[in-house]
Design an enzyme around this catalytic site. Structure first.
Site, PDB file in Angstrom:
ATOM      1  N   ARG A 124      17.351  18.238  16.944  1.00 23.77           N
ATOM      2  CA  ARG A 124      17.146  16.860  17.412  1.00 23.77           C
ATOM      3  C   ARG A 124      16.846  15.875  16.289  1.00 23.77           C
ATOM      4  NH1 ARG A 124      14.802  20.107  21.431  1.00 23.77           N
ATOM      5  NH2 ARG A 124      15.926  19.947  23.416  1.00 23.77           N
ATOM      6  N   LYS A 146      26.163   4.893  11.124  1.00 24.53           N
ATOM      7  CA  LYS A 146      27.206   5.381  12.025  1.00 24.53           C
ATOM      8  C   LYS A 146      27.620   6.774  11.576  1.00 24.53           C
ATOM      9  CE  LYS A 146      29.591   1.347  13.921  1.00 24.53           C
ATOM     10  NZ  LYS A 146      30.908   0.668  14.017  1.00 24.53           N
ATOM     11  N   GLU A 188      38.306  -2.254   2.305  1.00 28.90           N
ATOM     12  CA  GLU A 188      36.994  -2.525   2.899  1.00 28.90           C
ATOM     13  C   GLU A 188      36.266  -3.625   2.128  1.00 28.90           C
ATOM     14  OE1 GLU A 188      35.985  -1.499   5.682  1.00 28.90           O
ATOM     15  OE2 GLU A 188      36.908   0.437   6.119  1.00 28.90           O
ATOM     16  N   LYS A 230      26.987  -5.735   4.191  1.00 28.88           N
ATOM     17  CA  LYS A 230      26.865  -4.698   5.210  1.00 28.88           C
ATOM     18  C   LYS A 230      25.409  -4.549   5.663  1.00 28.88           C
ATOM     19  CE  LYS A 230      28.324  -1.024   7.631  1.00 28.88           C
ATOM     20  NZ  LYS A 230      29.037   0.150   7.118  1.00 28.88           N
ATOM     21  N   GLU A 240      25.538  -2.222  17.093  1.00 27.00           N
ATOM     22  CA  GLU A 240      26.829  -2.834  17.403  1.00 27.00           C
ATOM     23  C   GLU A 240      26.852  -3.496  18.786  1.00 27.00           C
ATOM     24  OE1 GLU A 240      31.188  -1.679  15.788  1.00 27.00           O
ATOM     25  OE2 GLU A 240      30.330  -0.243  17.185  1.00 27.00           O
ATOM     26  N   ARG A 244      27.359  -6.894  14.652  1.00 24.65           N
ATOM     27  CA  ARG A 244      27.921  -5.800  13.857  1.00 24.65           C
ATOM     28  C   ARG A 244      29.397  -5.577  14.162  1.00 24.65           C
ATOM     29  NH1 ARG A 244      25.051  -0.018  12.339  1.00 24.65           N
ATOM     30  NH2 ARG A 244      26.829   0.837  11.223  1.00 24.65           N
ATOM     31  N   ASN A 248      34.383  -4.472  12.264  1.00 18.67           N
ATOM     32  CA  ASN A 248      35.588  -3.775  12.724  1.00 18.67           C
ATOM     33  C   ASN A 248      36.875  -4.532  12.402  1.00 18.67           C
ATOM     34  OD1 ASN A 248      34.174  -1.588  13.925  1.00 18.67           O
ATOM     35  ND2 ASN A 248      33.692  -2.873  15.683  1.00 18.67           N
ATOM     36  N   HIS A 251      40.347  -2.941  11.710  1.00 15.38           N
ATOM     37  CA  HIS A 251      40.274  -1.565  12.183  1.00 15.38           C
ATOM     38  C   HIS A 251      40.894  -1.361  13.563  1.00 15.38           C
ATOM     39  CE1 HIS A 251      37.504  -1.540   8.850  1.00 15.38           C
ATOM     40  NE2 HIS A 251      37.291  -0.245   8.961  1.00 15.38           N
ATOM     41  N   HIS A 255      42.848   1.724  12.799  1.00 17.52           N
ATOM     42  CA  HIS A 255      42.533   3.026  13.389  1.00 17.52           C
ATOM     43  C   HIS A 255      43.701   3.562  14.212  1.00 17.52           C
ATOM     44  CE1 HIS A 255      37.826   2.790  13.204  1.00 17.52           C
ATOM     45  NE2 HIS A 255      38.373   3.107  12.047  1.00 17.52           N
ATOM     46  N   HIS A 268      42.516   6.123   5.311  1.00 20.09           N
ATOM     47  CA  HIS A 268      41.812   5.084   6.051  1.00 20.09           C
ATOM     48  C   HIS A 268      42.014   3.684   5.463  1.00 20.09           C
ATOM     49  CE1 HIS A 268      38.743   3.145   8.458  1.00 20.09           C
ATOM     50  NE2 HIS A 268      38.112   2.760   7.358  1.00 20.09           N
TER      51      HIS A 268
END
Length: 376
Positions: A124, A146, A188, A230, A240, A244, A248, A251, A255, A268
């Site tokens: 956990r 993330k 990026e 960032k 997000e 935030r 993206n 992306h 993606h 990527h």
């Protein structure tokens, strides 16, 4: 490259520092002591990075009388799966890692995402540190918590928000980064200028030739400023919910292109580079920005050595891939659209609008040389 910097990520009790320091790996024992790392430490890396840096990191851990366990995974996006996470968990359980044990993510974005996810779910939650060795990881994926893996139907569909205890960036590791990976990482960096900082974007327009060849001052500047942007976005919106989402940009299409290529044809940053231009073109088509904004984005993406050309996928296939993205909300594709350099908006995209644009679009920015000359 001599300049060092510390960028705080302010998240209350989950706050941590991004330390940017050339030669940091050589001084790793001091960093470990500062963070009070103790006991067993799993070093997760890939086989390429292992060849360059694993021995040095293991030696530093041993010097501090820690108990290092090396976990080397195959390189590449196709490693970013639940199977890989299971392999890490198997090692941790076999070596009887406890809640006080640590993980170090030594590598690029794939290693960082997988290691963070394993840290989040083992007993956990155990502490971990990001030690990114690629440009994409240093300016983007190592910061913000993330973590996760891909699913066969989409990228990053499985994961958790779980912050590291620190991000330790040694820009010297970029010297061993393959040229393709270096150039891909610049996508990026360019993204940050478009979404939040026009002066930084202008800096990239001016300095891209020096940045392309990894000129030390330029490299230091882009890492620091990218991390600052960032960190500020993450501090304002950790999970997000709103702000935030601007991260993206590029992306939504990016993606989808990665997934359609089976994570083989485009890495990527290459996919994101295409997305930066194509999503700007789509924003212009929807009346959100003018053509000059699209032109500037296309120019700097290409100056970085990246393509803006869309692979020849049918619009129906691309739309379906976009629907599997984690950013879909209420069954709608939600994109990030530039209004001008330094300012974007988040808004849904209708399928009919997308299909009309896709049928009418042009791949490359027109009159590129003339447009650049007019800005001087």
């Amino acid at each position: 490259m001599t300049s060092s910097a510390t960028v705080p990520v302010s998240l209350g009790e989950r706050s941590y520092d991004i330390v940017i320091e050339p030669g940091l790996l050589e001084r790793l024992p001091g960093r470990l002591e500062h963070l009070d790392v103790r006991g067993k430490v799993g070093v997760v890396t890939d086989r390429h990075v292992k060849r360059h840096y694993a021995k040095q990191v293991i030696a530093a851990l041993t010097k501090k009388r820690l108990e290092p366990v090396l976990i080397a995974l195959p390189p590449g996006e196709r490693t970013k799966t639940l199977t890989s996470v299971q392999s890490i968990l198997d090692v941790l359980a076999t070596h009887r890692f406890e809640r006080s044990s640590w993980l170090l993510a030594l590598g690029g974005g794939v290693v960082g995402d997988i290691t963070g996810f394993a840290a989040a779910i083992y007993q956990r939650g155990i502490p971990f540190v990001q030690i990114p060795t690629t440009l994409v990881a240093q300016v983007d994926s190592s910061v913000g918590g993330k973590t996760g893996v891909d699913h066969r139907l989409g990228k990053n569909l499985i994961g958790a928000f779980y912050q590291p205890r620190a991000v330790w960036i040694d820009p010297m590791t970029l010297r061993t980064l393959p040229e393709r990976e270096w150039i891909a990482g610049l996508a990026e960096v360019i993204k940050y200028g478009i979404i939040a900082d026009e002066p930084f974007f202008s800096f990239l327009e001016r300095e891209m030739p020096a940045i392309r060849v990894r000129q030390p001052d330029g490299v230091a500047a882009i890492i620091k400023r990218s991390c600052e942007i960032k960190a500020s976005v993450v501090a304002a919106d950790e999970r997000e919910g709103d702000r935030r989402r601007i991260l993206n940009y590029g992306h939504t299409i990016g993606h989808a292109l990665e997934a359609l290529g089976g994570y083989r044809s485009l890495i990527h940053g290459e996919a994101v580079g295409i997305g930066l231009f194509q999503e700007a073109d789509l924003a212009c088509y929807q009346g959100m920005c003018d053509r000059s904004t699209v032109q500037r984005i296309g120019d700097v993406v290409q100056d970085a050595g990246l393509s803006v050309d869309m692979p020849r996928w049918p619009s129906s296939r691309l739309w379906k891939a976009m629907l599997h993205d984690k950013k879909v909300s209420g069954g709608q594709v939600v994109g990030v659209w530039p209004e001008k350099i330094g300012q974007v908006r988040v808004a849904p995209l209708g399928r009919k609008v997308f299909e009309r644009w896709y049928a009418e679009r042009k791949d490359a920015p027109p009159q590129r040389v003339a447009a650049k000359a007019s800005r001087k």
